[in-house]
Design a protein around this motif. Structure first.
Motif: not given
Length: 342
Positions: A165-181, A228-236
């Motif tokens: 239950n502690n691994t819920k992710v919303k679309m906003k979280d994906l968007v923020d992560t993308y624009w930050s990287n 690829r390793m770089k985006p994988n580290r970020i999405l981790r």
């Protein structure tokens, strides 16, 4: 040395003779070249004749080796031993190579560009003859094994779920992560596959957020593959390693993120490089129909479960080929994360 001096003297005499008889320098050189060609042709034939017996011997040796190998391969007991040894060594060898490759890739990140399989097509006719399907024959439901430890003797043919239950992710979280990287994702994880013609890159997905700008029919499906390793580290940070993962399993580099509107049509989940698969529902819900593989479809039965937010489904693709289906009357956007373990 004496022979060379004599050769030079004879050449000098020939050139003097040519000058005395009004033969030009070009004609003299042409005569020398013609002589050299005749000598080369003469001695090359002798060399070929001397090599011919050796070539015949090597040819017969090669044919003999091939014949012996074919005979050995036809022996079932020997073939079984080879398959058993090779199958048992695949994952340990891959694990060691992965450990060795990590510091090398860290020093030379550009090498990760070589690890890309977009040009490869999965063989739809791949079939394992005489596959032992007993691991899935006794499966009648998908149990919830939250809190239960998996031992080495656990039957990997049994699919199961866990609550995270502690691994819920919303679309906003994906968007923020993308624009930050953005630069890293655009360089190393740009491509997606989608049934929506207007969405061709991950930038398109982030610019046209489906949670803010839903389509009229609500049928968009997006599959984002990251290897690829770089985006994988970020999405981790958004999708950490699944809880209670057995210590002897390690994650592969290849990951998938699925984004589905509420009426997204059914699709077959991909078969990544490792056979032990975990799909996490980070938002929304989907029905997962567990269909036995073509080798086991005569022995094992199909099952359907509801995978809701905060839950993971574990299975092995040697025995199961799941299909993701829409949930009736669902309204939320589905976000799923798939990884494989060896």
């Amino acid at each position: 040395m004496v022979e060379l001096d004599e050769y030079k003297e004879r050449v000098r005499q020939i050139r003097e003779y040519a000058i005395d008889h009004n033969i030009t320098e070009a004609q003299t050189s042409e005569i020398f070249q013609a002589c050299f060609r005749q000598l080369e042709a003469k001695y090359s034939k002798k060399s070929n004749r001397s090599r011919r017996p050796l070539r015949l011997v090597l040819f017969f040796v090669f044919i003999s080796i091939v014949a012996v190998l074919l005979h050995l391969c036809s022996q079932k007991w020997l073939n079984d031993i080879f398959v058993r040894i090779s199958q048992n060594s695949i994952y340990p060898v891959l694990y060691v190579l992965r450990k060795v490759a990590i510091p090398v890739i860290s020093l030379y990140p550009s090498l990760s560009d070589l690890y890309d399989e977009w040009c490869l097509i999965e063989n739809p006719y791949f079939y394992v003859s005489d596959m032992d399907c007993w691991p899935c024959t006794a499966v009648h439901s998908v149990p919830d094994l939250t809190g239960h430890s998996i031992s080495r003797s656990f039957n990997i043919g049994i699919p199961y779920t866990r609550a995270e239950n502690n691994t819920k992710v919303k679309m906003k979280d994906l968007v923020d992560t993308y624009w930050s990287n953005k630069d890293i994702f655009d360089e190393d994880a740009r491509r997606i596959s989608s049934n929506n013609e207007t969405l061709r890159t991950i930038r398109d997905v982030m610019d046209n957020r489906l949670d803010v700008y839903p389509t009229n029919l609500l049928t968009t499906h997006i599959s984002w593959r990251i290897n690829r390793m770089k985006p994988n580290r970020i999405l981790r940070k958004l999708f950490p390693k699944p809880a209670e993962t057995p210590d002897w399993w390690s994650q592969s580099i290849e990951k998938y993120i699925f984004i589905d509107e509420s009426r997204s049509p059914p699709y077959l989940l991909p078969n990544p490089e490792c056979s032990n698969i975990v799909i996490r529902c980070a938002a929304g819900a989907r029905l997962i129909k567990m269909i036995p593989s073509s080798e086991c479809i005569q022995h094992c039965r199909s099952l359907t479960i509801l995978l809701s937010a905060g839950h993971t489904l574990w299975y092995n693709w040697w025995y199961w080929r799941p299909v993701s289906l829409p949930v009736y009357n669902a309204t939320d956007l589905f976000i799923g994360y798939l990884t494989s373990l060896c």
